[in-house]
Design an enzyme around this catalytic site. Structure first.
Site, short mmCIF file in Angstrom:
data_model
loop_
_atom_site.label_atom_id
_atom_site.label_comp_id
_atom_site.label_asym_id
_atom_site.label_seq_id
_atom_site.Cartn_x
_atom_site.Cartn_y
_atom_site.Cartn_z
N HIS A 82 -35.07 77.35 -43.42
CA HIS A 82 -34.70 77.94 -42.12
C HIS A 82 -33.35 77.40 -41.69
O HIS A 82 -33.11 76.20 -41.74
CB HIS A 82 -35.75 77.60 -41.06
N ASP A 161 -44.39 82.14 -28.66
CA ASP A 161 -42.97 81.88 -28.86
C ASP A 161 -42.15 83.15 -28.66
O ASP A 161 -41.06 83.11 -28.08
CB ASP A 161 -42.69 81.31 -30.26
N ARG A 168 -36.26 82.55 -22.54
CA ARG A 168 -35.21 81.53 -22.64
C ARG A 168 -33.86 82.17 -22.89
O ARG A 168 -32.83 81.72 -22.38
CB ARG A 168 -35.55 80.55 -23.77
N SER A 183 -40.22 76.06 -30.95
CA SER A 183 -40.10 77.48 -31.26
C SER A 183 -40.02 77.69 -32.78
O SER A 183 -40.79 78.47 -33.37
CB SER A 183 -38.84 78.01 -30.57
N LYS A 187 -43.41 78.79 -35.68
CA LYS A 187 -43.37 79.95 -36.59
C LYS A 187 -43.45 79.51 -38.04
O LYS A 187 -44.16 80.11 -38.86
CB LYS A 187 -42.08 80.75 -36.35
N1 URA Z 1 -34.30 80.06 -33.29
C1 URA Z 1 -35.60 80.09 -32.89
O1 URA Z 1 -36.44 80.66 -33.56
N2 URA Z 1 -35.93 79.49 -31.73
C2 URA Z 1 -35.02 78.85 -30.96
O2 URA Z 1 -35.40 78.33 -29.93
C3 URA Z 1 -33.67 78.82 -31.37
C4 URA Z 1 -33.33 79.43 -32.55
#
Ligand code: URA
Length: 444
Positions: A82, A161, A168, A183, A187
């Site tokens: 990621h 999320d 956000r 967040s 995931k």
């Molecule tokens: N990417 C995400 O999935 N969440 C965040 O808070 C920032 C970047």
């Protein structure tokens, strides 16, 4: 539960209990906590942070708000990567097929362009027919069969999320280390992984430009992953200039295919191999970096990585002929060269400004609901430190019309600054962070 009292406590520097976070997230996901209260709480967290127990409870509550991939009975390692986002960063398109060709299962869940950065889903959808909206069951089946699937966040995964992130995004509460960590990790932990590699960007084009904050973010996410049985490692990499040459959706697919053929730009391949080595080490397929690197080079040289990419494109409904004929990808009708106006040394290639120029061309979004154009973007040949003569080509603008190209020429020219002395640039890979600590890359 009286939500205003919780907001008040957080605002004043107190902590919420695990039970309070769990109930709050359950009720928020069910639509029983209004957005304005959740946004106020996010702002309180933005300023006050979260204690480690609060961060754990929030992450677990967001993870538990949805379903996850299980991979029951699957003996092969499952590793994902990621990135915190950048311009020209197409390493996911290379790494997923490379790792699958090595025998690792890669159930990769990616995002769309965010702010000035590009998104893997937008890039993949530049391939005619390609579908990123697979269900969890389809994702698991495809990943078992061909070793990889590249999908978007589904409503099944961490729905809390999805809702909180959308809030956000419009309340200036994205750049919070605990909120970003919860967040991302809620995931990633839903993917049923046996290992995760994080690419945390630093430099002017990164969301958190300063190394200290990036290291803090990396350490926070590593602790969350490791404590939940998902060994996690991070590389801190440069985003003070774009990665590779192509910036823009279809252009980046073309460059990724070139990379899978062993013909990618040196900087892109260096970061790709560095991340791929970490993925193989976590997968337990190799025990040293040199052997892992040879394995990755092997799947490129043999064509096995390109074959996996082709199989994935076909499995997800895309036109797999693009692999052998990248000219079948959408191409913009107008190309305009940006030439150096003076001789000198390229002092800066500013990713944030270039990312904004791509949005201006239609290759990214101003609003979440905007459609993106697959064919537009930039090829940025100039790299910091290059010596240029007046009239040398610095970049090529790919646009829908001459007017659209002309509208961004000044931005692109200003983003590529020519000076007289060699600039300071960040190392492509600056730090390696594990649960044991951080070390300068190459020193460990
Ligand atoms: N990417 C995400 O999935 N969440 C965040 O808070 C920032 C970047």
């Amino acid at each position: 539960m009286v939500v205003p009292r919780l907001i008040e406590r957080k605002r004043d520097g107190g902590t919420l209990t695990g039970d309070e976070w769990r109930e709050l997230i359950t009720r928020f996901t069910a639509g029983q906590v209004p957005d304005y209260q959740m946004a106020a709480l996010a702002m309180a967290v933005f300023y006050r942070g979260l204690a480690p127990d609060e961060l754990s409870a929030l992450t677990d509550a967001m993870l538990g708000s949805g379903d996850r991939l299980h991979f029951k009975g699957e003996a092969r390692p499952r590793v994902d990567k990621h990135s915190t986002g950048g311009v020209g960063d197409k390493t996911s398109l290379l790494l997923a097929p490379m790792l699958a060709a090595c025998g690792v299962v890669v159930p990769m869940m990616s995002g769309r362009g965010l702010g000035h950065t590009g998104g893997t889903l937008d890039k993949l959808e530049a391939i005619p027919g390609f579908r990123t909206g697979l269900s969890l069951a389809q994702t698991e089946q495809q990943a078992r069969e061909i070793g990889l699937a590249m999908i978007g966040q589904t409503a099944e995964i961490a729905p809390a999320d999805g809702k909180l992130y959308a809030l956000r995004d419009v309340t200036a509460t994205v750049e919070s280390i605990p909120l970003i960590s919860a967040s991302i990790m809620s995931k990633k932990l839903a993917e049923g992984l046996t290992g995760l590699v994080l690419d945390v960007k630093i430099g002017s084009g990164a969301f958190l430009p300063e190394p200290e904050r990036a290291l803090d973010l990396a350490r926070t996410m590593i602790a969350l992953g490791t404590a939940r049985g998902c060994p996690t490692v991070a590389l801190i990499t440069a985003m003070d200039r774009p990665l590779g040459v192509a910036c823009g959706n279809a252009l980046e697919v073309v460059e990724s295919i070139a990379g899978l053929r062993g013909e990618g730009p040196a900087d892109l391949m260096a970061v790709t191999f560095a991340l791929g080595v970490e993925m193989l080490l976590l997968a337990g397929l190799d025990s040293d970096a040199a052997a892992a690197r040879r394995r990755l080079e092997g799947v490129i040289a043999s064509g096995a990585a390109l074959d996996r990419f082709r199989q994935m494109v076909a499995a997800q409904g895309g036109d797999d002929a693009v692999v052998d004929h990248p000219d079948r990808l959408p191409t913009a009708p107008v190309r305009v060269d940006v030439l150096a106006e003076r001789a000198g040394v390229v002092a800066q290639v500013e990713p944030r400004a270039l990312g904004r120029a791509i949005i201006e061309l239609g290759g990214g979004r101003r609003e979440v609901t905007d459609a993106v154009l697959p064919d537009v973007g930039l090829e940025v040949q100039a790299k910091p430190g290059h010596t240029v003569q007046r009239g040398d080509r610095l970049a090529v603008i790919h646009a829908r019309s001459r007017d659209a190209a002309d509208a961004v020429v000044a931005t692109v020219r200003a983003a590529i600054r020519i000076g007289d002395t060699l600039p300071d640039i960040l190392p492509l890979v600056a730090w390696r962070v594990t649960s044991a600590g951080a070390s300068r890359y190459g020193d460990s």
